[in-house]
Design a protein around this motif. Sequence first.
Motif, short mmCIF file in Angstrom:
data_model
loop_
_atom_site.label_atom_id
_atom_site.label_comp_id
_atom_site.label_asym_id
_atom_site.label_seq_id
_atom_site.Cartn_x
_atom_site.Cartn_y
_atom_site.Cartn_z
N GLY A 1 0.78 -1.24 0.00
CA GLY A 1 0.00 0.00 0.00
C GLY A 1 0.80 1.28 0.00
N LYS A 2 1.60 1.48 -1.06
CA LYS A 2 2.29 2.76 -1.29
C LYS A 2 3.45 3.03 -0.33
CE LYS A 2 -0.44 4.23 -4.67
NZ LYS A 2 0.04 4.43 -6.05
N SER A 3 4.25 2.02 -0.07
CA SER A 3 5.53 2.28 0.59
C SER A 3 6.62 2.28 -0.47
CB SER A 3 5.82 1.26 1.69
OG SER A 3 6.19 0.00 1.16
N CYS A 4 7.81 2.70 -0.10
CA CYS A 4 8.90 2.89 -1.06
C CYS A 4 9.84 1.69 -1.07
CB CYS A 4 9.68 4.15 -0.70
SG CYS A 4 11.04 4.53 -1.83
N LEU A 5 10.11 1.20 -2.27
CA LEU A 5 11.13 0.16 -2.49
C LEU A 5 12.18 0.74 -3.42
CD1 LEU A 5 12.35 -2.77 -2.69
CD2 LEU A 5 10.71 -3.16 -4.54
N PHE A 6 13.44 0.59 -3.05
CA PHE A 6 14.54 1.06 -3.89
C PHE A 6 15.53 -0.08 -4.10
CE2 PHE A 6 18.81 3.23 -4.19
CZ PHE A 6 18.68 3.60 -5.52
N ILE A 7 15.79 -0.41 -5.37
CA ILE A 7 16.78 -1.43 -5.71
C ILE A 7 18.01 -0.71 -6.24
CG2 ILE A 7 17.30 -3.44 -7.13
CD1 ILE A 7 14.37 -4.17 -7.08
N TYR A 8 19.09 -0.86 -5.49
CA TYR A 8 20.33 -0.10 -5.74
C TYR A 8 21.40 -0.95 -6.41
CZ TYR A 8 24.89 1.93 -4.57
OH TYR A 8 26.17 2.41 -4.64
N HIS A 9 22.14 -0.30 -7.27
CA HIS A 9 23.40 -0.83 -7.81
C HIS A 9 24.20 0.38 -8.28
CE1 HIS A 9 26.27 -2.82 -10.54
NE2 HIS A 9 26.08 -3.89 -9.78
N PRO A 10 25.51 0.39 -8.04
CA PRO A 10 26.32 1.56 -8.45
C PRO A 10 26.54 1.60 -9.95
CG PRO A 10 27.73 -0.13 -7.52
CD PRO A 10 26.31 -0.62 -7.32
N SER A 11 25.46 1.58 -10.69
CA SER A 11 25.50 1.59 -12.15
C SER A 11 25.51 3.02 -12.67
CB SER A 11 24.27 0.84 -12.70
OG SER A 11 24.06 1.13 -14.06
N LYS A 12 26.52 3.37 -13.44
CA LYS A 12 26.59 4.72 -14.00
C LYS A 12 25.44 4.98 -14.95
CE LYS A 12 31.61 5.21 -13.58
NZ LYS A 12 32.91 5.40 -14.30
N ASN A 13 24.99 3.95 -15.64
CA ASN A 13 23.88 4.10 -16.56
C ASN A 13 22.59 4.47 -15.80
OD1 ASN A 13 22.57 3.79 -19.24
ND2 ASN A 13 21.54 2.07 -18.25
N TYR A 14 22.38 3.84 -14.65
CA TYR A 14 21.19 4.17 -13.86
C TYR A 14 21.24 5.61 -13.38
CZ TYR A 14 18.00 4.68 -10.00
OH TYR A 14 17.03 5.18 -9.17
N VAL A 15 22.37 6.00 -12.81
CA VAL A 15 22.50 7.35 -12.25
C VAL A 15 22.30 8.41 -13.33
CG1 VAL A 15 24.06 8.98 -11.13
CG2 VAL A 15 23.99 6.59 -10.37
N SER A 16 22.81 8.16 -14.52
CA SER A 16 22.70 9.14 -15.61
C SER A 16 21.28 9.22 -16.16
CB SER A 16 23.67 8.80 -16.73
OG SER A 16 23.34 7.55 -17.33
N THR A 17 20.48 8.18 -15.97
CA THR A 17 19.12 8.12 -16.49
C THR A 17 18.07 8.54 -15.49
OG1 THR A 17 19.81 6.28 -17.93
CG2 THR A 17 17.45 6.64 -17.69
N SER A 18 18.28 8.19 -14.23
CA SER A 18 17.28 8.44 -13.20
C SER A 18 17.08 9.94 -12.94
CB SER A 18 17.71 7.76 -11.89
OG SER A 18 16.79 8.06 -10.86
N LYS A 19 15.83 10.30 -12.66
CA LYS A 19 15.50 11.68 -12.30
C LYS A 19 15.27 11.81 -10.79
CE LYS A 19 13.43 12.78 -16.78
NZ LYS A 19 12.21 13.23 -17.49
N LEU A 20 15.50 10.71 -10.07
CA LEU A 20 15.25 10.71 -8.63
C LEU A 20 16.53 10.69 -7.80
CD1 LEU A 20 12.22 8.25 -8.49
CD2 LEU A 20 12.19 10.73 -8.17
N VAL A 21 17.66 10.49 -8.45
CA VAL A 21 18.95 10.55 -7.74
C VAL A 21 19.88 11.46 -8.52
CG1 VAL A 21 18.70 8.22 -6.78
CG2 VAL A 21 19.93 8.53 -8.93
N SER A 22 20.87 11.99 -7.84
CA SER A 22 21.80 12.92 -8.48
C SER A 22 23.19 12.32 -8.51
CB SER A 22 21.81 14.24 -7.73
OG SER A 22 22.14 14.06 -6.37
#
Length: 241
Positions: free
Chosen positions: A220-241
Motif C-alpha cells: 500500500g504505497k511504501s517505497c522500495l529502492f533497488i540499488y546498484h552503483p550503475s553509471k547508466n542508472y545514475v545518468s538516467t534516473s531523475k530521482l537521484v543525483s
Amino acid sequence: MIYNFFTSILFLLSAVNSPVTITTNTKTVSETKAAPLVAEATTVATASGVYSQLDANSLSLPDYESFERAFEGYVLLKEQGKIKKDLLTLVDFSKSSNTKRLWIIDMSTKTVLYNTLVAHGRNSGNEFATAFSNAANSNKSSLGFYATGEVYIGKHGTSLRLDGLEKGINSNARSRAVVIHGADYVSEGFIKQHKRLGRSLGCPALPNRISKEVIDLIKGKSCLFIYHPSKNYVSTSKLVS
C-alpha cells in the motif's frame, strides 16, 4: 497669581514623568519597546544526519552509499505523494546474493525492522547481479524506485504487486509481473547446497518464512529502492543525483 503659576509648572512636570498609555478599542497598550521577534528554527533532514541516527535493532545497517541514494528518492517521492508510508525498503544488488542485502527501515523511528536475503533475476547474474533490464521476458531485475501495490494470491502464495516509478528503468514492472513473493530457493540451506542463492525471473523474492509478514507490512504505497552503483542508472534516473 504666583501660587497658580507654580501649580501649573508642577502639573506639567508631573505629566512629563508619568507613563503614557494608548487606549484602542478598550484595550490599553503601554508604549514600551516591543520584544524582538525570534524566527522559529527549522530542521532539514539530510541523508547523513538520518543515517547517523539509524538504530540497527541488533541487525546490520546498509552501506551509506546505497542509503544516501535511497533517502534522496524517498524524500522526493514523499513530497510528490507517490508514496504514503514512512517505510523504506532498500535492496543493495552490489552485494553478494549470499548475504542479507535487503533492509526495511521505519523512517519515522529510524529503526531497521528487517535485514534479510533477497533474490535477483536469473539473467542478471549468478552470485552477483550485474545486468538489469526493463524489458519483458528478459528475466532480469530492474533497478530504481518502486511503490508497493496490492496483495494477491498467486502461484507463489501471498504476493505483492509493484509499480515502477522510473520510466525506461523499471516502468514495466507491473506488466512484467515483477512482484515480491516468497520462494524456497531464498534460504541459507539453498546457499549451502548451491554456493549461491537461487534466482527469480526478475522478482525480488524473499525467504518463505517471512515473506507474508513483510508483504503485510510494506503493502500500500511504501517505497522500495533497488540499488546498484550503475553509471547508466545514475545518468538516467531523475530521482537521484
